[in-house]
Design a protein around this motif. Structure first.
Motif, PDB file in Angstrom:
ATOM      1  N   ARG A 112      -0.527   6.682   9.266  1.00 40.81           N
ATOM      2  CA  ARG A 112       0.655   7.538   9.140  1.00 40.81           C
ATOM      3  C   ARG A 112       1.778   6.885   9.938  1.00 40.81           C
ATOM      4  O   ARG A 112       1.541   6.261  10.975  1.00 40.81           O
ATOM      5  CB  ARG A 112       0.377   8.965   9.588  1.00 40.81           C
ATOM      6  N   ARG A 113       2.984   7.037   9.411  1.00 45.61           N
ATOM      7  CA  ARG A 113       4.171   6.506  10.078  1.00 45.61           C
ATOM      8  C   ARG A 113       5.013   7.671  10.539  1.00 45.61           C
ATOM      9  O   ARG A 113       5.227   8.631   9.802  1.00 45.61           O
ATOM     10  CB  ARG A 113       4.991   5.640   9.103  1.00 45.61           C
ATOM     11  N   GLU A 114       5.496   7.579  11.785  1.00 48.54           N
ATOM     12  CA  GLU A 114       6.341   8.635  12.349  1.00 48.54           C
ATOM     13  C   GLU A 114       7.456   8.007  13.153  1.00 48.54           C
ATOM     14  O   GLU A 114       7.231   7.043  13.889  1.00 48.54           O
ATOM     15  CB  GLU A 114       5.524   9.552  13.266  1.00 48.54           C
ATOM     16  N   THR A 123       0.678   2.323  17.662  1.00 52.53           N
ATOM     17  CA  THR A 123       1.599   1.275  18.092  1.00 52.53           C
ATOM     18  C   THR A 123       2.881   1.370  17.272  1.00 52.53           C
ATOM     19  O   THR A 123       2.953   2.126  16.317  1.00 52.53           O
ATOM     20  CB  THR A 123       0.935  -0.120  17.951  1.00 52.53           C
ATOM     21  N   THR A 124       3.870   0.602  17.650  1.00 50.37           N
ATOM     22  CA  THR A 124       5.120   0.590  16.899  1.00 50.37           C
ATOM     23  C   THR A 124       5.048  -0.491  15.815  1.00 50.37           C
ATOM     24  O   THR A 124       4.238  -1.425  15.908  1.00 50.37           O
ATOM     25  CB  THR A 124       6.331   0.292  17.802  1.00 50.37           C
ATOM     26  N   VAL A 125       5.921  -0.368  14.838  1.00 50.51           N
ATOM     27  CA  VAL A 125       6.008  -1.394  13.792  1.00 50.51           C
ATOM     28  C   VAL A 125       6.358  -2.731  14.435  1.00 50.51           C
ATOM     29  O   VAL A 125       5.798  -3.770  14.071  1.00 50.51           O
ATOM     30  CB  VAL A 125       7.035  -1.006  12.707  1.00 50.51           C
ATOM     31  N   LYS A 126       7.253  -2.717  15.392  1.00 46.23           N
ATOM     32  CA  LYS A 126       7.662  -3.952  16.070  1.00 46.23           C
ATOM     33  C   LYS A 126       6.473  -4.626  16.752  1.00 46.23           C
ATOM     34  O   LYS A 126       6.280  -5.839  16.626  1.00 46.23           O
ATOM     35  CB  LYS A 126       8.758  -3.644  17.100  1.00 46.23           C
ATOM     36  N   GLU A 127       5.667  -3.858  17.470  1.00 44.93           N
ATOM     37  CA  GLU A 127       4.493  -4.417  18.156  1.00 44.93           C
ATOM     38  C   GLU A 127       3.460  -4.925  17.147  1.00 44.93           C
ATOM     39  O   GLU A 127       2.848  -5.965  17.357  1.00 44.93           O
ATOM     40  CB  GLU A 127       3.869  -3.367  19.070  1.00 44.93           C
ATOM     41  N   LEU A 128       3.306  -4.196  16.074  1.00 44.37           N
ATOM     42  CA  LEU A 128       2.363  -4.586  15.034  1.00 44.37           C
ATOM     43  C   LEU A 128       2.808  -5.888  14.362  1.00 44.37           C
ATOM     44  O   LEU A 128       2.013  -6.818  14.178  1.00 44.37           O
ATOM     45  CB  LEU A 128       2.255  -3.458  14.004  1.00 44.37           C
ATOM     46  N   ALA A 129       4.082  -5.976  14.027  1.00 43.12           N
ATOM     47  CA  ALA A 129       4.625  -7.191  13.415  1.00 43.12           C
ATOM     48  C   ALA A 129       4.462  -8.386  14.348  1.00 43.12           C
ATOM     49  O   ALA A 129       4.107  -9.485  13.907  1.00 43.12           O
ATOM     50  CB  ALA A 129       6.097  -6.988  13.054  1.00 43.12           C
ATOM     51  N   SER A 130       4.697  -8.175  15.624  1.00 42.53           N
ATOM     52  CA  SER A 130       4.544  -9.245  16.606  1.00 42.53           C
ATOM     53  C   SER A 130       3.083  -9.696  16.697  1.00 42.53           C
ATOM     54  O   SER A 130       2.796 -10.891  16.710  1.00 42.53           O
ATOM     55  CB  SER A 130       5.044  -8.776  17.966  1.00 42.53           C
ATOM     56  N   LEU A 138     -14.108  -2.279   0.555  1.00 43.49           N
ATOM     57  CA  LEU A 138     -13.448  -1.331   1.457  1.00 43.49           C
ATOM     58  C   LEU A 138     -12.129  -0.825   0.876  1.00 43.49           C
ATOM     59  O   LEU A 138     -11.464   0.023   1.469  1.00 43.49           O
ATOM     60  CB  LEU A 138     -13.177  -1.992   2.815  1.00 43.49           C
ATOM     61  N   GLY A 139     -11.726  -1.400  -0.258  1.00 43.73           N
ATOM     62  CA  GLY A 139     -10.456  -1.023  -0.866  1.00 43.73           C
ATOM     63  C   GLY A 139      -9.260  -1.597  -0.134  1.00 43.73           C
ATOM     64  O   GLY A 139      -8.176  -1.010  -0.143  1.00 43.73           O
ATOM     65  N   LEU A 140      -9.453  -2.759   0.508  1.00 42.44           N
ATOM     66  CA  LEU A 140      -8.392  -3.365   1.317  1.00 42.44           C
ATOM     67  C   LEU A 140      -8.063  -4.765   0.852  1.00 42.44           C
ATOM     68  O   LEU A 140      -8.923  -5.487   0.352  1.00 42.44           O
ATOM     69  CB  LEU A 140      -8.837  -3.471   2.789  1.00 42.44           C
ATOM     70  N   THR A 141      -6.816  -5.155   1.079  1.00 39.47           N
ATOM     71  CA  THR A 141      -6.427  -6.556   0.958  1.00 39.47           C
ATOM     72  C   THR A 141      -6.591  -7.184   2.341  1.00 39.47           C
ATOM     73  O   THR A 141      -6.738  -6.479   3.355  1.00 39.47           O
ATOM     74  CB  THR A 141      -4.960  -6.690   0.515  1.00 39.47           C
ATOM     75  N   TYR A 142      -6.537  -8.505   2.389  1.00 40.31           N
ATOM     76  CA  TYR A 142      -6.671  -9.174   3.680  1.00 40.31           C
ATOM     77  C   TYR A 142      -5.564  -8.774   4.667  1.00 40.31           C
ATOM     78  O   TYR A 142      -5.858  -8.432   5.814  1.00 40.31           O
ATOM     79  CB  TYR A 142      -6.718 -10.699   3.471  1.00 40.31           C
ATOM     80  N   PRO A 143      -4.279  -8.753   4.251  1.00 43.48           N
ATOM     81  CA  PRO A 143      -3.242  -8.318   5.206  1.00 43.48           C
ATOM     82  C   PRO A 143      -3.446  -6.871   5.682  1.00 43.48           C
ATOM     83  O   PRO A 143      -3.202  -6.561   6.849  1.00 43.48           O
ATOM     84  CB  PRO A 143      -1.939  -8.462   4.419  1.00 43.48           C
ATOM     85  N   GLN A 144      -3.906  -5.988   4.804  1.00 42.09           N
ATOM     86  CA  GLN A 144      -4.178  -4.606   5.213  1.00 42.09           C
ATOM     87  C   GLN A 144      -5.300  -4.570   6.246  1.00 42.09           C
ATOM     88  O   GLN A 144      -5.230  -3.819   7.223  1.00 42.09           O
ATOM     89  CB  GLN A 144      -4.550  -3.752   3.997  1.00 42.09           C
ATOM     90  N   LEU A 191       3.605  -3.266   3.249  1.00 40.31           N
ATOM     91  CA  LEU A 191       2.196  -3.258   3.653  1.00 40.31           C
ATOM     92  C   LEU A 191       1.821  -1.908   4.249  1.00 40.31           C
ATOM     93  O   LEU A 191       0.796  -1.302   3.895  1.00 40.31           O
ATOM     94  CB  LEU A 191       1.995  -4.397   4.672  1.00 40.31           C
ATOM     95  N   LEU A 192       2.678  -1.403   5.134  1.00 42.73           N
ATOM     96  CA  LEU A 192       2.425  -0.111   5.768  1.00 42.73           C
ATOM     97  C   LEU A 192       2.564   1.041   4.773  1.00 42.73           C
ATOM     98  O   LEU A 192       1.809   2.018   4.844  1.00 42.73           O
ATOM     99  CB  LEU A 192       3.354   0.080   6.965  1.00 42.73           C
ATOM    100  N   LYS A 193       3.499   0.919   3.837  1.00 41.80           N
ATOM    101  CA  LYS A 193       3.649   1.952   2.802  1.00 41.80           C
ATOM    102  C   LYS A 193       2.377   2.080   1.972  1.00 41.80           C
ATOM    103  O   LYS A 193       1.930   3.186   1.656  1.00 41.80           O
ATOM    104  CB  LYS A 193       4.841   1.651   1.890  1.00 41.80           C
ATOM    105  N   ARG A 194       1.770   0.921   1.618  1.00 37.37           N
ATOM    106  CA  ARG A 194       0.536   0.956   0.828  1.00 37.37           C
ATOM    107  C   ARG A 194      -0.620   1.548   1.635  1.00 37.37           C
ATOM    108  O   ARG A 194      -1.431   2.308   1.103  1.00 37.37           O
ATOM    109  CB  ARG A 194       0.188  -0.438   0.309  1.00 37.37           C
ATOM    110  N   LEU A 195      -0.705   1.211   2.907  1.00 32.19           N
ATOM    111  CA  LEU A 195      -1.758   1.778   3.757  1.00 32.19           C
ATOM    112  C   LEU A 195      -1.562   3.287   3.933  1.00 32.19           C
ATOM    113  O   LEU A 195      -2.534   4.044   3.960  1.00 32.19           O
ATOM    114  CB  LEU A 195      -1.789   1.085   5.122  1.00 32.19           C
ATOM    115  N   GLU A 196      -0.313   3.711   4.027  1.00 30.51           N
ATOM    116  CA  GLU A 196      -0.017   5.138   4.150  1.00 30.51           C
ATOM    117  C   GLU A 196      -0.372   5.862   2.847  1.00 30.51           C
ATOM    118  O   GLU A 196      -0.988   6.941   2.865  1.00 30.51           O
ATOM    119  CB  GLU A 196       1.455   5.350   4.500  1.00 30.51           C
ATOM    120  N   ALA A 197      -0.023   5.265   1.703  1.00 31.54           N
ATOM    121  CA  ALA A 197      -0.340   5.864   0.406  1.00 31.54           C
ATOM    122  C   ALA A 197      -1.855   5.977   0.202  1.00 31.54           C
ATOM    123  O   ALA A 197      -2.327   6.907  -0.451  1.00 31.54           O
ATOM    124  CB  ALA A 197       0.284   5.046  -0.722  1.00 31.54           C
TER     125      ALA A 197
END
Length: 156
Positions: A90-92, A60-67, A41-47, A79-85
């Protein structure tokens, strides 16, 4: 088997008798078993974990995701930068509060969900676990996690 709690004097220092080491070894083995499935799938486990949360909850927010993932911001950001790349999220910045960053799946991230649907079943099949065994093990691990969290909070 007794219900006695181990004491500091009775606790073993043998590696193979350490609960923490059994958990560590199991986590590494499970992650290793997931690797070929996720590589496809082109993913790492954390992704993959991030995408599981987004597929379940939506934007969701980064805060909610981290929690939800029990990760700190320092781990989440790259982690999010790599998923966005990779074009999966997308991050907004939130309009009402620029400190808040919202994370949403892209169309490509949504499409990946269908291909990823085979991952959990494939792992359970390879591990030869039954549904009841999985449910019991998951419940025990969550109980351990909650108790360890509570112990860590008391120690602060």
């Amino acid at each position: 088997m007794t219900n006695e709690k181990p004491t500091a004097e009775s606790a073993s220092l043998l590696l193979d008798e350490q609960l923490c080491f059994a958990l560590y070894a199991a986590q590494r083995a499970v992650t290793s078993a997931y690797r070929p499935l996720l590589d496809g799938l082109g993913l790492t486990y954390p992704q993959y974990l991030v995408l599981l949360v987004l597929w379940d909850r939506g934007e969701t927010t980064v805060k909610e995701l981290a929690s939800a993932l029990r990760l700190d911001y320092g781990t989440m950001s790259p982690l999010l930068k790599r998923l966005e790349a990779a074009g999966l999220v997308r991050r907004e910045r939130a309009a009402h509060d620029e400190r808040t960053v919202r994370i949403a799946l892209t169309g490509r991230g949504e499409e990946l969900r269908e291909r990823a649907a085979v991952v959990p079943g494939a792992l359970l099949s390879v591990a030869e676990l039954t549904g009841p065994e999985v449910a019991r093990l998951r419940e025990q691990l969550w109980q351990l996690a909650h108790r360890a969290d509570a112990a860590a909070e008391r120690a602060r």
